[in-house]
Design a protein around this motif. Sequence first.
Motif, PDB file in Angstrom:
ATOM      1  N   SER A  10      28.415  57.832 -31.623  1.00  0.00           N
ATOM      2  CA  SER A  10      27.676  58.648 -32.693  1.00  0.00           C
ATOM      3  C   SER A  10      27.458  59.935 -32.017  1.00  0.00           C
ATOM      4  N   ASP A  11      26.858  60.977 -32.592  1.00  0.00           N
ATOM      5  CA  ASP A  11      26.749  62.505 -32.325  1.00  0.00           C
ATOM      6  C   ASP A  11      26.362  62.500 -30.552  1.00  0.00           C
ATOM      7  N   GLY A  12      27.463  63.056 -29.962  1.00  0.00           N
ATOM      8  CA  GLY A  12      26.986  63.186 -28.499  1.00  0.00           C
ATOM      9  C   GLY A  12      27.222  62.091 -27.450  1.00  0.00           C
ATOM     10  N   LEU A  13      27.491  61.076 -28.103  1.00  0.00           N
ATOM     11  CA  LEU A  13      27.523  59.576 -27.201  1.00  0.00           C
ATOM     12  C   LEU A  13      28.724  58.776 -27.435  1.00  0.00           C
ATOM     13  N   GLN A  14      29.288  58.002 -26.820  1.00  0.00           N
ATOM     14  CA  GLN A  14      30.393  56.980 -26.886  1.00  0.00           C
ATOM     15  C   GLN A  14      30.275  55.907 -25.903  1.00  0.00           C
ATOM     16  N   MET A  15      30.157  54.592 -26.393  1.00  0.00           N
ATOM     17  CA  MET A  15      30.118  53.698 -25.280  1.00  0.00           C
ATOM     18  C   MET A  15      31.178  52.451 -25.607  1.00  0.00           C
ATOM     19  N   LEU A  16      31.757  51.991 -24.521  1.00  0.00           N
ATOM     20  CA  LEU A  16      32.808  50.981 -24.797  1.00  0.00           C
ATOM     21  C   LEU A  16      32.563  49.869 -23.679  1.00  0.00           C
ATOM     22  N   CYS A  17      33.246  48.815 -23.890  1.00  0.00           N
ATOM     23  CA  CYS A  17      33.057  47.598 -23.054  1.00  0.00           C
ATOM     24  C   CYS A  17      33.988  46.458 -22.961  1.00  0.00           C
ATOM     25  N   TYR A  18      34.227  46.126 -22.085  1.00  0.00           N
ATOM     26  CA  TYR A  18      35.412  45.013 -21.775  1.00  0.00           C
ATOM     27  C   TYR A  18      35.459  44.166 -20.614  1.00  0.00           C
ATOM     28  N   VAL A  19      36.086  43.012 -20.526  1.00  0.00           N
ATOM     29  CA  VAL A  19      35.968  42.292 -19.306  1.00  0.00           C
ATOM     30  C   VAL A  19      37.238  42.394 -18.520  1.00  0.00           C
ATOM     31  N   VAL A  20      37.027  42.271 -17.066  1.00  0.00           N
ATOM     32  CA  VAL A  20      38.132  42.753 -16.157  1.00  0.00           C
ATOM     33  C   VAL A  20      38.117  41.726 -15.365  1.00  0.00           C
ATOM     34  N   PRO A  21      39.015  41.678 -14.372  1.00  0.00           N
ATOM     35  CA  PRO A  21      39.023  40.689 -13.144  1.00  0.00           C
ATOM     36  C   PRO A  21      37.905  40.508 -12.500  1.00  0.00           C
ATOM     37  N   GLY A  22      37.661  39.477 -11.581  1.00  0.00           N
ATOM     38  CA  GLY A  22      36.597  39.767 -10.530  1.00  0.00           C
ATOM     39  C   GLY A  22      36.871  40.515  -9.457  1.00  0.00           C
ATOM     40  N   PRO A  23      35.746  40.537  -8.432  1.00  0.00           N
ATOM     41  CA  PRO A  23      35.863  41.388  -7.354  1.00  0.00           C
ATOM     42  C   PRO A  23      37.357  40.974  -6.518  1.00  0.00           C
ATOM     43  N   ASP A  24      37.511  39.955  -6.492  1.00  0.00           N
ATOM     44  CA  ASP A  24      38.980  39.300  -5.841  1.00  0.00           C
ATOM     45  C   ASP A  24      39.974  39.129  -6.548  1.00  0.00           C
ATOM     46  N   GLY A  25      39.817  39.723  -7.827  1.00  0.00           N
ATOM     47  CA  GLY A  25      40.994  39.410  -8.727  1.00  0.00           C
ATOM     48  C   GLY A  25      40.919  38.196  -9.437  1.00  0.00           C
ATOM     49  N   GLU A  26      39.919  37.646  -9.680  1.00  0.00           N
ATOM     50  CA  GLU A  26      39.493  36.056 -10.235  1.00  0.00           C
ATOM     51  C   GLU A  26      39.768  36.459 -11.622  1.00  0.00           C
ATOM     52  N   LEU A  27      40.364  35.616 -12.443  1.00  0.00           N
ATOM     53  CA  LEU A  27      40.676  35.546 -13.650  1.00  0.00           C
ATOM     54  C   LEU A  27      39.906  34.491 -14.645  1.00  0.00           C
ATOM     55  N   GLY A  28      39.225  33.588 -13.971  1.00  0.00           N
ATOM     56  CA  GLY A  28      38.737  32.329 -14.519  1.00  0.00           C
ATOM     57  C   GLY A  28      37.303  32.892 -15.222  1.00  0.00           C
ATOM     58  N   GLU A  29      37.092  32.157 -16.409  1.00  0.00           N
ATOM     59  CA  GLU A  29      35.669  32.251 -17.052  1.00  0.00           C
ATOM     60  C   GLU A  29      34.603  32.148 -16.001  1.00  0.00           C
ATOM     61  N   GLY A  30      33.561  33.082 -16.038  1.00  0.00           N
ATOM     62  CA  GLY A  30      32.705  33.152 -15.358  1.00  0.00           C
ATOM     63  C   GLY A  30      33.016  33.864 -13.878  1.00  0.00           C
ATOM     64  N   ALA A  31      33.924  33.938 -13.584  1.00  0.00           N
ATOM     65  CA  ALA A  31      34.021  34.728 -12.249  1.00  0.00           C
ATOM     66  C   ALA A  31      34.663  36.127 -12.535  1.00  0.00           C
ATOM     67  N   ARG A  32      34.924  36.586 -13.706  1.00  0.00           N
ATOM     68  CA  ARG A  32      35.382  37.919 -13.948  1.00  0.00           C
ATOM     69  C   ARG A  32      34.102  38.913 -13.925  1.00  0.00           C
ATOM     70  N   ARG A  33      34.354  40.038 -14.551  1.00  0.00           N
ATOM     71  CA  ARG A  33      33.168  41.181 -14.474  1.00  0.00           C
ATOM     72  C   ARG A  33      33.205  41.772 -15.930  1.00  0.00           C
ATOM     73  N   VAL A  34      32.144  42.198 -16.311  1.00  0.00           N
ATOM     74  CA  VAL A  34      31.997  43.199 -17.566  1.00  0.00           C
ATOM     75  C   VAL A  34      32.119  44.680 -17.278  1.00  0.00           C
ATOM     76  N   ASN A  35      33.045  45.223 -17.544  1.00  0.00           N
ATOM     77  CA  ASN A  35      33.097  46.864 -17.470  1.00  0.00           C
ATOM     78  C   ASN A  35      32.554  47.479 -18.563  1.00  0.00           C
ATOM     79  N   TRP A  36      31.700  48.385 -18.344  1.00  0.00           N
ATOM     80  CA  TRP A  36      31.286  49.362 -19.386  1.00  0.00           C
ATOM     81  C   TRP A  36      31.170  50.913 -19.133  1.00  0.00           C
ATOM     82  N   VAL A  37      31.447  51.809 -20.163  1.00  0.00           N
ATOM     83  CA  VAL A  37      31.326  53.125 -19.741  1.00  0.00           C
ATOM     84  C   VAL A  37      30.520  53.776 -21.019  1.00  0.00           C
TER      85      VAL A  37
END
Length: 388
Positions: A198-225
């Motif tokens: 919207s005016d003056g802001l934008q937000m997006l989000c997606y899932v990335v690997p966990g802190p040690d590169g984990e790809l399994g469900e529950g071990a990953r991280r949600v990245n947002w900006v």
Amino acid sequence: MNPRTELQALIIGGSVGGLAAAHEMRSVGAEVAVYERSAGRMEARGAGIVMQPEVEALLVRLGMSAQSVSVELRERQQLDPAGRTTRYAAPQLMTSWDTLYRALRDPLSGVCYRLDSALRRVRVEGSEVTAEFADGYTARGNFLVGADGLGSATRRLLNPAALPAYAGYVAWRGLEQESALPRELLELLVGRFTFFGSDGLQMLCYVVPGPDGELGEGARRVNWVWYTNVPESGLPRLLAGRSGTTFTTFLPPGQLVPEIAAELVATGEASLPPQFAELVRCSEVFMQPVFDVRPHQMVADHAALIGDAAGTVRPHTAAGTSKAFGDAATLAAALRGWTPDQDLPAGRLAVWEGERLSHLLALSRAGIELADRSSLGTADGRRFFASA
């Protein structure tokens, strides 16, 4: 004593762009050494990274697939202010700074990688480049690659007039363990690239690997900006950390003061879809002001700048990392076959500089156009977090 004929490359900057440069220079026969100004563990400042062809190409050469370091998304979805969704198919791979860093760093375990190495001076004498660091350490080689990012010391030494300029907005960020977030949020976000503007802001989000590169469900991280316009006069207040340090280009995790944290939550509740407002409430927030460094020069005598050291692109292009990797690969190709007992291949380097500057300028323009669509950094866009 005969002079050494193998190319010795000094890489200034040990983040993912510098590591890519080290791999690419080694691929053309150079000995490399990497010098990083951070004294300890490097911060994952970019958090999430969109997988791009330049990054994938290097991973494949190193014996890895893009899928092995990425989370696969299947859809894009746009939220409206009430949190309703519009979805469409859009397969995409997402990785993270720390996962990519580890993938590139591990194969270089036998290479000199020196921390706490803040560059202070560069001297060129004949075919020898000498780099002097703040702690008194001196390194010698035949070609220097400045891959030291936005606050590049290499750029300041080679082109002091090319200074970062604040773009008028900041990126609030979060990187949260998937397992720590509410189930309803995960059902909305996992497997999708989610965004709102919207005016003056934008937000997006997606899932990335966990802190040690984990790809399994529950071990990953949600990245947002979350990008918001902030007047330059408001930056010092936002960059004043809990520790008493006032930061300049990055407010690390854990440094957000309670007053700003409360203001951030209140702003999210007033201006974001409810799901994104909840995500902000659940997160340990960090922040980066967005800066522009106008492209001007990439080549000097026995030295070159790559990535953000040469010039920045706005984060909306999702091309900052891939551009650095492309710079590194094509620079190495321009130096292929050159040895210090020969004249520098100035013609090939000039062609490289021209092509990469054109690419950088095009990406820079595209990023500014994308920001303009959400009134980010524009004079008439809504502003947030003004000075009290």
